[in-house]
Design a protein around this motif. Structure first.
Motif, mmCIF file in Angstrom:
data_model
loop_
_atom_site.group_PDB
_atom_site.id
_atom_site.type_symbol
_atom_site.label_atom_id
_atom_site.label_comp_id
_atom_site.label_asym_id
_atom_site.label_seq_id
_atom_site.Cartn_x
_atom_site.Cartn_y
_atom_site.Cartn_z
ATOM 1 N N ALA A 52 -17.426 16.425 2.920
ATOM 2 C CA ALA A 52 -16.334 15.320 3.582
ATOM 3 C C ALA A 52 -16.498 15.117 5.091
ATOM 4 C CB ALA A 52 -14.951 15.901 3.163
ATOM 5 N N GLU A 53 -16.889 16.393 5.638
ATOM 6 C CA GLU A 53 -16.961 16.331 6.990
ATOM 7 C C GLU A 53 -18.029 15.449 7.933
ATOM 8 O OE1 GLU A 53 -14.583 17.668 9.082
ATOM 9 O OE2 GLU A 53 -13.404 17.955 7.329
ATOM 10 N N LYS A 54 -19.252 15.247 6.833
ATOM 11 C CA LYS A 54 -20.075 14.407 7.379
ATOM 12 C C LYS A 54 -19.775 13.034 7.582
ATOM 13 C CE LYS A 54 -24.232 15.217 5.842
ATOM 14 N NZ LYS A 54 -25.578 15.474 5.217
ATOM 15 N N THR A 71 -16.116 10.101 -0.959
ATOM 16 C CA THR A 71 -15.777 11.172 -1.278
ATOM 17 C C THR A 71 -14.285 11.311 -1.821
ATOM 18 O OG1 THR A 71 -17.100 11.653 0.997
ATOM 19 C CG2 THR A 71 -15.739 13.732 0.104
ATOM 20 N N ASP A 497 -7.100 11.104 6.756
ATOM 21 C CA ASP A 497 -8.267 11.682 7.424
ATOM 22 C C ASP A 497 -9.662 11.091 6.524
ATOM 23 O OD1 ASP A 497 -7.148 13.153 9.035
ATOM 24 O OD2 ASP A 497 -7.306 15.169 7.949
ATOM 25 N N VAL A 501 -12.723 8.726 7.908
ATOM 26 C CA VAL A 501 -14.148 9.179 7.885
ATOM 27 C C VAL A 501 -14.792 7.997 7.290
ATOM 28 C CG1 VAL A 501 -15.875 10.410 6.632
ATOM 29 C CG2 VAL A 501 -13.771 11.327 7.586
#
Lengths: 504, 518
Positions: A52-54, A71, A497, A501
């Motif tokens: 998820a952070e990518k 995601t 969030d 992204v």
């Protein structure tokens, strides 16, 4: 390699699916089959969280996208599948000797859903939808000794193939006009002079593609299959179909509009980073086709269709089927607004909808397992026999209605908020009226359970209600409906969030 | 003691938890828990009476902290002169109605759980100053009410319950749209400010500058939102033509729930109008004030005429509520301090007298198992009860005279104040409204004559055959019943003789509320 890493959750699911199919030939242990499937879902979910952070990027040369939207909806589909897997594990409707195949198909379905959530290319969209559809047909007919289940499967196939045919025809028209196969390419096309003067044929093609996607989320008038399939299919399958493909379909629809047709509300070209601003976003509006109006009509029609048709039903699964159509209409409202606030509201609603709808199907499934049917008469007096289930069911039903302090209200609140933020008062009035209509049939179930006396003899001894895991899980589904109704900020922040992204 | 309003609102939740943990066979314990859970708010209300500053027009006992930061939703509680009487009334009626419920036999555990949840919702509505919180409390009441009527009600309970539910939810949906619209536009004309749900902040803004578009019609913002909110509240009051749920719900509900419905729930509509429509949208309120006057008149006259035509004792009392709530609407719609004070006092007084009457109907029903003033066969169902049960008759007499506005009892004071205020503004309309008083006296006295006076012809419904047979005797009220009836009767008399303390609560706040109107 980078691309393979991006789809690692799907790889895990595929491997799990194949493994169960083969291992099932030798290992007949129910628990083993269940836990292996669960394990692969959990690993996939964990990988989604890890990814998820990518930052957002295209994988496999633009075939699929890795971003917040993919995601979120991918992880959500896996999450919903996992809940339904528990439900299937405690259900009597799935025969023991068919379980390996069942788990295998469910996991394969989850791969299709993940691809739906991330597909960025028309071919990929089509393949993902077909994967999901064909597996759904099989699952719907899983009780093959039951005529209704077979009927459901056949109806599903007929409607489904029709919808796919329309969709792929539409895609070919879009390709013919634009020469583009990816959604990103489509938006680039609109920036060119050709795009500004695109012929009507393009919009016919887009409309046909929309029909195919609308079929997956059961938006009217492509909703006809829903009640028959939900009624005939094994209850866990109905629960799965009412949540996971709908979520993936909505995710795809959002991507389709935002990536393919994104344009600022004032007509300037969409800067994707604008997505973090809840009021700024929009879809391509040309003189030939007014998205706003089209989506408003589609959403209002879907709501009315679902709610009015549900009023006269006596089968609880059919009522829930029509209610799921109505909820597709509510969620389409979020898309209608063409704002990030609306998309946020859809994503938020989806999570809550999963909790309440799967819960309702769960109870319906237990009643069907025990009493052999899912009519209102089977629910009569449930509160005197199994108060836990009746109270949880009441929580799910009133949450579906959207009564505070239950989570369903918060979901609706955000949708209304987004709609009124765009000053669509008429649509908001229609949605409000629909909430009131929907109360009537939800209360009909609650009334049968709580106000009326038991009618049918209750089997002696141990019934499926007594399953400890089932009792625990039903409470685990009901309690978040209360908690999220009182404090939901963390969930909303998560959704935001994810959306940021997506924006990159 | 800090957080007194939160304690009053949420203490019954502790009772709910305690009841949930009690085995359902221990009915006495459950009833005891319910009594304690409502006694605490009741006792705390004395603290409010003592500590409330009558010389201030502002919000008192205020509590505020952030709930959902991203939406700017706050947990914001507080009371002023408009709500203080309602908070006291809610605590009082809820406590007394527990005693009216002690004879519940079916599913005792469920009954008192629902009862306490209802208490939370009612108290919360009168204390909430954040619109989101207000709405949550407002809707929280629906479910317990639905089940209380639907499970423990009379013969047509299911129809009555769903009718109540659908009507109120319809109003609630419109109200929600109004709330969100106000929230959206509270960002200011440039849309740059932070939107707010704070009812106090929403008041005093200029809402007339906006227009909105519904189905292609350009409509003024404040007037449209006013109607969205008004319909939501009007259904609760209930104002004609939204009143048709009320006779059903009142008649089918069990005694204690009828007491609460008449005593507290109906007041929420008027309270909402004052707190929201009057305070936030004064321009639109002025514009539509005559509509409210007319609707109030219709309520008074039409409610009284309907009551006169009833052959069911409970339905008669129910329609008398419609009529009496009309005075409240008339009283607030004329923007005169006297009338407004009268209207708020009328809410309180009607809460006492209607609650008492419903309790007394319940007392008769428990003994005779029917409510026919005239039976379907055309024979009198009651008659000469005074001969057999003088104490029941005495209590009824107090309730009847309090309700029809006999000087010396509370109804007179509030109705007189309403008329004094209304006459300054609308002479003809007030004279027409005064016919309502005559009609009120007519149906109540006629009912009293047929039920309590004359030869003894009272019938009772036989337990086994369901046939109406002459009643041998009628037992006098038990201690439990006196606990409910006596305090209400005493307050009716006390307020009737010396209303000034009640009026002191409301005076300053009314003055502030009406500043923009005069």
């Amino acid at each position: 390699m980078r691309s393979l890493l991006g789809v690692s959750p799907v790889l895990v699911l595929t491997f799990g699916s194949l493994f169960i199919l083969v291992a099932g030939l030798w290992v007949r242990n129910k628990a083993f089959q269940f836990w292996t499937s669960m394990l692969s879902l959990l690993v996939a979910f964990g990988l989604f969280l890890g990814l998820a952070e990518k930052p957002a990027q295209d994988l496999f040369s633009g075939m699929i996208a890795h971003d917040g939207l993919a995601t979120f909806f991918g992880a959500f589909s896996v999450f919903a599948t996992a809940i339904v897997l528990v439900m299937s594990h405690t259900s009597k409707e799935i025969k023991a000797d068919r379980r390996p195949e069942y788990y295998s198909i469910v996991l394969a379905l989850a791969t299709g859903l993940c691809f739906m959530a991330s597909a960025n290319h028309f071919l990929m969209i089509y393949l993902a939808i077909e994967t999901v559809s064909i597996l759904s047909y099989t699952l719907a007919g899983f009780k093959r000794e039951d005529g209704k289940s077979v009927e459901a499967s056949l109806k599903y196939v007929v409607y489904g193939s029709m919808a796919s045919a329309i969709m792929i025809f539409g895609m070919s028209l879009v390709f013919g006009v634009t020469g583009q196969f990816t959604l990103t390419g489509l938006r680039e096309f609109f920036a060119t002079p050709d795009g500004a003067s695109a012929p009507l044929l393009l919009w016919v093609g887009v409309l046909m593609t929309f029909a195919g996607l609308g079929y997956k989320i059961s938006a009217a008038p492509m909703h006809m299959w829903t009640p028959d399939v939900y009624e005939g299919a094994p209850t866990p399958v109905s629960a799965l179909l009412s949540v996971a493909p709908k979520a993936a379909g909505l995710g795809l629809l959002i991507r389709f509009f935002v990536v393919g047709f994104g344009q600022n509300l004032d007509g300037s070209e969409l800067a994707v980073s604008n997505l973090t601003d809840p009021t700024a976003l929009g879809f391509h509006v040309t003189s030939a086709f007014n998205w706003t109006q089209f989506l408003i009509i589609s959403s209002a029609f879907t709501m009315f269709m679902g709610n009015l048709a549900a009023l006269g039903q006596t089968s609880v699964k059919r009522i829930l089927a029509y209610s799921s159509i109505a909820h597709a209409g509510y969620m389409l409202m979020g898309l209608t607004t063409q704002t990030a606030a609306g998309i946020e509201a859809i994503m938020f609603y989806m999570v809550i909808y999963c909790l309440m709808n799967v819960g309702a199907f769960w109870v319906a499934g237990k009643v069907e397992d025990t009493l052999g049917g899912d009519d209102l008469q089977h629910f009569k007096g449930l509160v005197q026999r199994r108060p836990l289930y009746a109270i949880c069911m009441a929580v799910f039903l009133f949450s579906l209605t959207g009564l505070p302090p239950l989570a369903g209200f918060i979901g609706k609140f955000y949708l209304f908020n987004a709609v009124l933020g765009r000053e669509m008062y008429g649509l908001a009035l229609i949605a409000g009226l629909n909430s009131v209509i929907s109360l009537y049939y939800y209360v009909k179930i609650a009334k049968a359970m709580i106000l009326e006396a038991p009618q049918l003899p209750f089997p002696q001894g141990k019934t499926p209600f007594e399953s400890r895991s089932s009792q625990v899980f039903i409470v685990l589904l009901a309690v978040p409906n209360l908690i999220l109704g009182l404090y939901w900020e963390p969930l909303m922040n998560l959704v935001r969030d994810m959306l940021s992204v997506f924006a990159g | 003691m800090g957080h007194i309003l939160s304690w009053m609102t949420f203490f019954p939740i502790l009772g709910v938890i305690a009841i949930a943990l009690t085995p359902k066979t221990k009915e006495t314990l459950i009833k005891g828990i319910a009594a304690i859970s409502t006694a605490v708010p009741f006792l705390l209300s004395f603290n409010i009476i003592a500590a409330f500053d009558r010389t201030s027009s502002g919000i008192q006992f205020e509590e505020k902290f952030s709930w959902i930061t991203s939406l700017n939703v706050n947990y914001h509680m507080g009371i002023d002169g408009i709500s203080v009487l309602m908070v006291i009334l809610t605590a009082l009626i809820s406590f007394l109605a527990v005693f009216a419920s002690l004879n519940v036999k079916k599913m005792v555990k469920g009954y008192f759980t629902m009862y306490l949840l209802l208490h939370v919702g009612m108290m919360g509505v009168f204390c909430a100053l954040d619109f989101f919180l207000f709405y949550v409390f407002w809707e929280v009441m629906l479910l317990p009410m639905y089940f209380l009527v639907g499970i423990w009600g009379g013969e047509r309970k299911e129809y009555a319950a769903i009718k109540f539910f659908l009507y109120t939810l319809f109003g609630g949906a419109l109200m929600l749209l109004g709330i969100i619209a106000l929230y959206m536009y509270s960002k200011g004309p440039e849309g740059a400010g932070i939107p707010t749900f704070n009812i106090l902040e929403l008041a005093g803004r200029d809402w007339t500058q906006y227009t909105i578009n519904i189905f292609g019609f350009q409509l003024p913002f404040d007037k449209t939102v006013w109607w969205l909110l008004f319909v939501g509240f009007a259904i609760k009051v209930p104002i004609f033509p939204f009143h048709t749920w009320l006779p059903w719900a009142h008649v089918q509900a069990p005694t204690a729930v009828s007491v609460i419905l008449a005593g507290v729930l109906l007041k929420m509509g008027v309270y909402g109008l004052l707190r929201v429509n009057f305070a936030i949208l004064p321009e639109a309120t002025k514009y539509f004030s005559y509509v409210m006057v007319i609707l109030g008149l219709i309520n008074i006259i039409y409610g009284a005429l309907c009551a006169m035509a009833q052959t069911d004792l409970k339905k008669l009392v129910a329609y008398s509520s419609v009529s009496h709530m009309g005075y409240c609407i008339l009283g607030i719609a004329v923007f005169k301090p006297d009338a407004m004070a009268g209207a708020i006092l009328q809410m309180f007084n009607h809460g006492l007298s209607a609650a008492m009457m419903f309790m007394l109907v319940g007392i008769l029903y428990d003994r005779l198992h029917h409510r026919y003033i005239v039976t379907p066969q055309g024979k009198p169902g009651f008659g000469g009860i005074a001969q057999k049960a003088p104490w029941i008759t005495a209590a009824w007499t107090v309730a009847i005279f309090a309700s029809l506005g006999l000087p010396g009892l509370n109804g007179f004071i509030s109705e007189a104040l309403v008329f004094i205020g209304a006459f300054q503004a609308y002479k003809t309309e007030t004279m027409i409204a005064s016919i309502g008083v005559v009609l009120g006296a007519a149906y109540l006295l006629w009912m009293a004559q047929r039920v309590f006076l004359g030869p003894y012809t009272t019938l009772e419904k036989d337990h086994h055959s369901g046939v109406l047979v002459p009643a041998e005797h009628i037992a006098e009220p038990t201690l439990r019943e006196w606990i409910v009836v006596a305090p209400l009767g005493f307050l009716c008399l006390a307020i009737g003789l010396y209303p000034q303390p009640m009026l002191n609560f409301v005076r300053e706040t009314i003055g502030k509320l009406l500043e923009v109107y005069n």
